[in-house]
Design a protein around this motif. Structure first.
Motif, PDB file in Angstrom:
ATOM      1  N   ASP A 176      27.088  43.683  33.704  1.00 47.63           N
ATOM      2  CA  ASP A 176      28.198  43.472  32.765  1.00 47.63           C
ATOM      3  C   ASP A 176      28.027  44.409  31.568  1.00 47.63           C
ATOM      4  O   ASP A 176      26.935  44.527  31.026  1.00 47.63           O
ATOM      5  CB  ASP A 176      28.217  42.020  32.268  1.00 47.63           C
ATOM      6  CG  ASP A 176      28.708  41.063  33.337  1.00 47.63           C
ATOM      7  OD1 ASP A 176      29.458  41.507  34.227  1.00 47.63           O
ATOM      8  OD2 ASP A 176      28.337  39.874  33.281  1.00 47.63           O
ATOM      9  N   ILE A 191      36.651  39.270  33.353  1.00 46.97           N
ATOM     10  CA  ILE A 191      36.617  38.477  34.588  1.00 46.97           C
ATOM     11  C   ILE A 191      35.321  38.849  35.320  1.00 46.97           C
ATOM     12  O   ILE A 191      35.108  40.020  35.634  1.00 46.97           O
ATOM     13  CB  ILE A 191      37.833  38.800  35.488  1.00 46.97           C
ATOM     14  CG1 ILE A 191      39.133  38.444  34.760  1.00 46.97           C
ATOM     15  CG2 ILE A 191      37.729  38.061  36.818  1.00 46.97           C
ATOM     16  CD1 ILE A 191      40.378  38.881  35.508  1.00 46.97           C
ATOM     17  N   LEU A 193      32.707  39.815  38.070  1.00 48.72           N
ATOM     18  CA  LEU A 193      32.957  40.534  39.330  1.00 48.72           C
ATOM     19  C   LEU A 193      33.020  39.575  40.516  1.00 48.72           C
ATOM     20  O   LEU A 193      33.875  39.720  41.393  1.00 48.72           O
ATOM     21  CB  LEU A 193      31.865  41.592  39.549  1.00 48.72           C
ATOM     22  CG  LEU A 193      32.008  42.453  40.806  1.00 48.72           C
ATOM     23  CD1 LEU A 193      33.310  43.259  40.797  1.00 48.72           C
ATOM     24  CD2 LEU A 193      30.815  43.402  40.956  1.00 48.72           C
ATOM     25  N   ALA A 196      36.371  38.196  40.672  1.00 45.05           N
ATOM     26  CA  ALA A 196      37.372  39.205  41.049  1.00 45.05           C
ATOM     27  C   ALA A 196      37.310  39.529  42.534  1.00 45.05           C
ATOM     28  O   ALA A 196      38.286  39.994  43.122  1.00 45.05           O
ATOM     29  CB  ALA A 196      37.161  40.468  40.221  1.00 45.05           C
ATOM     30  N   VAL A 214      40.046  47.938  35.424  1.00 47.25           N
ATOM     31  CA  VAL A 214      38.968  47.852  36.418  1.00 47.25           C
ATOM     32  C   VAL A 214      38.061  49.058  36.215  1.00 47.25           C
ATOM     33  O   VAL A 214      38.497  50.211  36.360  1.00 47.25           O
ATOM     34  CB  VAL A 214      39.517  47.821  37.863  1.00 47.25           C
ATOM     35  CG1 VAL A 214      38.370  47.795  38.875  1.00 47.25           C
ATOM     36  CG2 VAL A 214      40.422  46.606  38.059  1.00 47.25           C
ATOM     37  N   VAL A 224      38.129  45.194  44.336  1.00 47.06           N
ATOM     38  CA  VAL A 224      38.816  44.490  43.249  1.00 47.06           C
ATOM     39  C   VAL A 224      40.241  45.029  43.087  1.00 47.06           C
ATOM     40  O   VAL A 224      41.207  44.258  42.962  1.00 47.06           O
ATOM     41  CB  VAL A 224      38.032  44.616  41.924  1.00 47.06           C
ATOM     42  CG1 VAL A 224      38.851  44.056  40.761  1.00 47.06           C
ATOM     43  CG2 VAL A 224      36.693  43.887  42.021  1.00 47.06           C
ATOM     44  N   VAL A 312      37.509  43.979  34.427  1.00 50.97           N
ATOM     45  CA  VAL A 312      36.496  43.704  35.455  1.00 50.97           C
ATOM     46  C   VAL A 312      35.541  44.895  35.482  1.00 50.97           C
ATOM     47  O   VAL A 312      35.979  46.040  35.565  1.00 50.97           O
ATOM     48  CB  VAL A 312      37.119  43.529  36.854  1.00 50.97           C
ATOM     49  CG1 VAL A 312      36.038  43.212  37.888  1.00 50.97           C
ATOM     50  CG2 VAL A 312      38.191  42.450  36.856  1.00 50.97           C
TER      51      VAL A 312
END
Length: 395
Positions: A176, A191, A193, A196, A214, A224, A312
């Motif tokens: 992240d 969100i 992963l 997603a 994304v 995703v 994401v």
């Protein structure tokens, strides 16, 4: 099974030859290869919080980049796992995960729920035969040429065991970043992963007014994008406003050569590759805007994040933090890395005796015929590596 767990929960310090930590594909692969190499079942303790196939259990709806035939080969190539697999098949010939996988096209991928269910079923068979603890390893320390391990079971008081050798099959988690906090304040929500990856979860997290950023266009990023652009509207009648795709590099595809695969671990394959060619490159979907991340990423993010409401990160995976490890009076868990050819754990001072790493957190660095080296990640790749190196661990 309960009795085996209680046996290991007595007050005395029980001794084993091996403790295997983690029960995903890596942990099961280590266990199967240790026993196939001559280690007896009674000499192993297996530790995991749930014994439900590790982090693979979080990604049931993800289409694999591994062919079905190789998922089955993971079990058949290891004698001990092949025996347990046959027990699963004999117990319910029609409805077991292997029967279901054999009905699928063998040269294509499948949803990861299939190998996940196979691992969990075989794991349950193994647990009937060996000692195990449902819980977490907290501390590991070297005492009198043995490793002393503190384990916190999920339903009992802490126990201590001793062992000659430890295999860490502890897995990885999605990386992240915090770009949304830096450039968009509180206006963008992240969100995870894993959410997603799941259209079922994703449709509860995005709506018709959302513009989703994304980050990344590797296998994860493309899946995703596919969920947001194709799967949600086509299969769930659920639309979002727009997607902004950010990438540092052009898309890379796996290429099937004579007896080997170019870009085997870094390139797009199967469902992800087919979708990317059609909807991202050849005939880009009108709901996607693409942004190339270069040297001036600061200004890019400031302007391109402005309309985005969600983000994401599909930017790779990081090893899950190891428990506290003490060796020669020092805490070494943050300094540990693995020998990428044999799995032995080491620090800058050299190999640490009796500690090994395996699976997605400690993969093999594999050389390919074009001279490139790649970290070999995938269920069959773990087994192929284990068949070669784990017999050496037992010497």
């Amino acid at each position: 099974t309960q009795q085996r767990q209680k046996m290991t929960s007595s007050n005395q310090v029980k001794s084993y030859k091996w403790v295997v930590i983690g029960a995903g594909p890596g942990g099961l692969g280590v266990l199967g290869n240790l026993i196939s190499s001559g280690v007896s079942e009674s000499q192993i303790l297996w530790v995991d919080p749930s014994f439900t196939s590790g982090n693979l259990n979080d990604v049931h709806e993800v289409p694999s980049n591994t062919k079905v035939a190789l998922f089955i080969k993971f079990f058949t190539a290891c004698p001990y796992l092949k025996d347990r697999m046959e027990e699963v098949e004999n117990a319910d010939p029609q409805e077991n995960p292997f029967a279901q996988m054999r009905k699928l096209p063998q040269d294509e991928g499948c949803f990861l729920k299939y190998p996940c269910q196979a691992i969990t079923c075989v794991t349950q068979r193994v647990l009937q035969r060996i000692s195990f603890v449902k819980g977490w390893v907290q501390n590991i320390s070297r005492v009198n040429n043995q490793w002393r391990i503190d384990i916190a079971p999920s339903n009992a008081e802490k126990i201590m065991v001793e062992t000659e050798r430890v295999a860490f099959c502890t897995g990885s988690v999605p990386r992240d970043l915090t770009l949304h906090e830096k450039y968009a304040g509180g206006n963008m929500k992240m969100i995870p992963l894993q959410d997603a990856f799941s259209p079922t979860k994703l449709k509860g997290l995005v709506g018709p007014n959302d513009v989703v950023a994304v980050m990344g266009t590797s296998h994860s990023g493309v899946l995703v994008l596919r969920n947001l652009i194709s799967i949600l509207p086509d299969e769930h009648s659920h639309k979002i406003d727009h997607v902004r795709s950010f990438s540092k590099y052009p898309l890379l595809y796996a290429e099937y050569m004579d007896g080997w695969i170019k870009n085997d671990n870094t390139g797009l394959k199967l469902v992800a590759a087919n979708w990317a060619r059609e909807h991202y490159e050849t005939n880009p979907h009108p709901s996607i805007s693409k942004f190339s991340v270069g040297a001036d990423e600061h200004n890019l993010y400031q302007s391109a994040f402005e309309p985005c409401t969600k983000i994401v990160y599909a930017v790779g995976y990081d090893r899950i933090r190891l428990p506290k490890i003490e060796y020669e009076g020092k805490e070494i868990s943050e300094k540990i890395h693995h020998n990428k050819k044999n799995g032995q754990l080491q620090t800058e001072e050299g190999a640490v005796p009796g500690l090994y790493g395996f699976g997605i957190a400690f993969p093999e660095l594999k050389a390919y015929p074009n001279g490139k080296e790649e970290m070999a990640v995938g269920m069959w790749k773990f087994m192929d590596y284990g068949l070669r190196v784990i017999p050496q661990w037992t010497q």
